[in-house]
Design an enzyme around this catalytic site. Structure first.
Site, PDB file in Angstrom:
ATOM      1  N   HIS A 152      -7.589   1.204  -3.108  1.00 47.21           N
ATOM      2  CA  HIS A 152      -7.921   2.333  -3.973  1.00 47.21           C
ATOM      3  C   HIS A 152      -8.078   1.937  -5.435  1.00 47.21           C
ATOM      4  O   HIS A 152      -8.724   2.663  -6.202  1.00 47.21           O
ATOM      5  CB  HIS A 152      -6.881   3.458  -3.826  1.00 47.21           C
ATOM      6  CG  HIS A 152      -5.532   3.149  -4.391  1.00 47.21           C
ATOM      7  ND1 HIS A 152      -4.570   2.461  -3.700  1.00 47.21           N
ATOM      8  CD2 HIS A 152      -4.987   3.453  -5.584  1.00 47.21           C
ATOM      9  CE1 HIS A 152      -3.497   2.352  -4.438  1.00 47.21           C
ATOM     10  NE2 HIS A 152      -3.713   2.938  -5.586  1.00 47.21           N
TER      11      HIS A 152
ATOM     12  N   HIS B   5      -4.337  -5.739  -4.244  1.00 46.05           N
ATOM     13  CA  HIS B   5      -4.718  -5.070  -5.487  1.00 46.05           C
ATOM     14  C   HIS B   5      -4.979  -6.046  -6.634  1.00 46.05           C
ATOM     15  O   HIS B   5      -6.030  -6.001  -7.280  1.00 46.05           O
ATOM     16  CB  HIS B   5      -3.621  -4.093  -5.920  1.00 46.05           C
ATOM     17  CG  HIS B   5      -3.388  -2.972  -4.955  1.00 46.05           C
ATOM     18  ND1 HIS B   5      -4.402  -2.415  -4.191  1.00 46.05           N
ATOM     19  CD2 HIS B   5      -2.267  -2.286  -4.640  1.00 46.05           C
ATOM     20  CE1 HIS B   5      -3.895  -1.442  -3.450  1.00 46.05           C
ATOM     21  NE2 HIS B   5      -2.614  -1.352  -3.699  1.00 46.05           N
TER      22      HIS B   5
ATOM     23  N   LYS C  85       8.521  -3.239  -9.277  1.00 45.57           N
ATOM     24  CA  LYS C  85       9.097  -1.902  -9.139  1.00 45.57           C
ATOM     25  C   LYS C  85      10.289  -1.757 -10.087  1.00 45.57           C
ATOM     26  O   LYS C  85      10.897  -2.739 -10.503  1.00 45.57           O
ATOM     27  CB  LYS C  85       9.541  -1.664  -7.693  1.00 45.57           C
ATOM     28  CG  LYS C  85       8.365  -1.549  -6.722  1.00 45.57           C
ATOM     29  CD  LYS C  85       8.804  -1.083  -5.358  1.00 45.57           C
ATOM     30  CE  LYS C  85       7.612  -0.822  -4.450  1.00 45.57           C
ATOM     31  NZ  LYS C  85       6.769   0.305  -4.931  1.00 45.57           N
TER      32      LYS C  85
ATOM     33  N   ASP D 298       2.576  -6.893  -0.782  1.00 43.53           N
ATOM     34  CA  ASP D 298       2.267  -5.480  -0.971  1.00 43.53           C
ATOM     35  C   ASP D 298       1.261  -5.249  -2.085  1.00 43.53           C
ATOM     36  O   ASP D 298       0.453  -4.320  -2.007  1.00 43.53           O
ATOM     37  CB  ASP D 298       3.560  -4.710  -1.272  1.00 43.53           C
ATOM     38  CG  ASP D 298       3.365  -3.209  -1.242  1.00 43.53           C
ATOM     39  OD1 ASP D 298       2.675  -2.717  -0.333  1.00 43.53           O
ATOM     40  OD2 ASP D 298       3.909  -2.531  -2.131  1.00 43.53           O
TER      41      ASP D 298
ATOM     42  N   ASP E 135      -0.804  11.701  21.274  1.00 47.50           N
ATOM     43  CA  ASP E 135       0.215  10.663  21.193  1.00 47.50           C
ATOM     44  C   ASP E 135      -0.538   9.332  21.116  1.00 47.50           C
ATOM     45  O   ASP E 135      -1.177   8.912  22.091  1.00 47.50           O
ATOM     46  CB  ASP E 135       1.116  10.701  22.427  1.00 47.50           C
ATOM     47  CG  ASP E 135       2.202   9.619  22.395  1.00 47.50           C
ATOM     48  OD1 ASP E 135       2.156   8.759  21.487  1.00 47.50           O
ATOM     49  OD2 ASP E 135       3.070   9.644  23.275  1.00 47.50           O
TER      50      ASP E 135
END
Length: 487
Positions: free
Chosen positions: A175, A237, A337, A232, A91
């Site tokens: 990434h 990025h 998006k 985000d 936990d």
């Protein structure tokens, strides 16, 4: 990429979506390739939602297998990969549970890697708990984005983590920096005399960097509505890709040489005057629309999203770099998006020839361009003009392809696979240093603050389009357009 170094890879958030879709599939591919992971290397998953190792292996079989090996799973390799996996039920909210992890890792040889595939609110508590049981020595820690909500919260996390781990132990992962075309961009620029003389303001008219997604917020509505596209995607990025494109040649490819040059780009970004944000920044939010024949809902009706939300799902920016190489060259950044296609690409538009004896087509901007496609199919294309067959001197655009699969028999390595191997082997060049992160937040914050203070809602755009018309108008003011509009 081969290593004989023993390691223990501890995966926090071991049952989470990121672990299932990206991290464990990447480790499996490295395992399956043979020689990339030391035979003695182990993976220790940490979670509290399953009871024991047997239950965790069942979970992995169900949730990871669909994401590995596009051509089917090698069952022998899969079985031997599962032999690497151990499980510790913890936990994360109970620091005393970390003694269980300490005991499980006791006496193991080699480096320890702690991958925090959790929410950022858990980064600091996990680090403190690791230090309380002496697990911060001879170890590396990987931090996923988002690292903070703004500069202040980012610094708070970095300060707290930095008290426990030295900077050379901290791997802030992005990434996109592990993608093959990004690596090849460095190779093209710094390994060939052909491009470097042209990589400057005298010969480059503009540069576009796009990361577009067809998907909406999916099950991340609660998170995304408090984050938005600027935090985000742009702060990390897009600005990281920008710094790779615009950086000066490093002294070498060691970690600090590369990151020093990226930092210089981020520090040279022209600050955006709040009074000019309406001219150089476009924010939008998707409404209901149709993507590939399927009706999709508006952002404001997605689960977890406030009905009156003003969170942006689209951002387009005009960016300038104030240095001798790039002064006056506009960089156009775009992400969103529910756009018309899933694509990530860098487009370098070279200037037209100053005079043409071959007709007006040779004077057209964008006749010569380099397109680095990061997804979905990773390619690099150089566009130029050539004579069409037949009578007369009629020019047409043609392209030269860098098709990796034709030149190299080895398959391309996925971004997470490369980056995880770099962590295990102690290579920091493709990870974000703290001062880079601070410089990015410092540049982004005035935009965040102005949008927060403004009463203007994001500009609407229909799902399945390329975003608000204002994004196209911004480029039109500079005599250019987005790549898909030209086609």
């Amino acid at each position: 990429m081969q290593t004989d170094s023993s390691f223990t890879f501890v995966l926090f958030g071991g049952t989470g979506d990121l672990s299932m879709r990206k991290i464990l599939p990447a480790l499996f591919e490295a395992h399956r390739a043979g020689g990339m992971l030391a035979d003695s290397g182990k993976i220790v998953a940490v979670a509290r939602h399953v009871a024991d190792r047997a239950a965790y292996i069942d979970w992995v079989n169900e949730h990871v297998k669909p994401h590995v090996s596009k051509n089917g799973v090698d069952e022998t390799a899969w079985a031997s990969f599962l032999d690497r996996i151990e499980f510790v039920k913890i936990d994360l909210g109970n620091p005393e549970d970390f003694t269980l992890l300490r005991d499980a890792l006791s006496g193991r040889p080699g480096i320890r890697v702690f991958y925090l595939a959790t929410g950022p609110s858990l980064f600091v508590p996990i680090c403190h708990a690791l230090a309380s049981v002496g697990l911060n020595e001879n170890s590396r820690i990987v931090l996923e984005k988002p690292l903070g909500y703004d500069l202040k919260s980012s610094n708070a996390i970095n300060d707290a983590v930095g008290e426990i781990f030295a900077e050379e132990q901290i791997y802030r992962i992005d990434h996109y920096l592990g993608k093959e075309p990004v690596q090849n961009l460095l190779a093209l620029r710094f390994g060939n005399v052909l491009f470097e003389p042209l990589w400057r303001r005298e010969w480059v008219e503009s540069i576009q960097i796009t990361i577009a997604e067809e998907l909406g917020v999916e099950a991340r509505g609660d998170f995304y509505d408090n984050t938005g596209a600027l935090r985000d995607m742009v702060q990390n990025h897009l600005l990281q890709l920008l710094s790779i494109v615009a950086m000066e040649p490093p002294h070498s490819m060691d970690s600090d040489s590369v990151r020093d040059e990226k930092l210089r780009v981020l520090r040279a970004l022209k600050p955006i005057d709040p009074r000019d944000i309406g001219k150089v920044a476009v924010r939008g939010q998707y409404h209901a629309g149709v993507i590939r024949g399927n009706a999709v809902p508006a952002y404001a009706t997605e689960p977890g999203v406030k009905p009156d939300s003003t969170t942006e799902t689209f951002v387009a920016l005009k960016v300038e770099i104030e240095n001798w190489r790039w002064a006056g060259v506009p960089f156009f950044l775009r992400t969103g998006k529910r756009l018309a296609d899933r694509v990530a690409e860098i487009v370098v538009n070279f200037r037209a020839v100053p005079h043409s004896a071959l007709g007006a087509s040779a004077l057209r901007g964008g006749a010569n361009r380099l397109v680095i496609r990061l997804q979905p199919n990773e390619t690099i294309r150089l566009y130029c003009l050539a004579k069409q067959p037949g009578e007369g001197m009629n020019l047409a655009s043609v392209h030269l392809d860098l098709a990796f699969d034709r030149f190299f028999r080895e398959g391309q390595m996925e971004a997470y696979q490369r980056l995880l191997l770099d962590v295990i082997n102690g290579r920091l060049a493709l990870f974000v240093r703290r001062d880079e992160q601070e410089a990015a937040w410092r540049w982004v914050e005035p935009i965040l603050n102005e949008w927060a203070a403004s009463n203007k809602p994001p500009k609407p755009y229909a799902a399945g389009t390329w975003g608000p018309a204002a994004a196209s108008a911004m480029l039109a003011q500079h005599g250019t357009c987005w790549l898909e509009e030209e086609n």
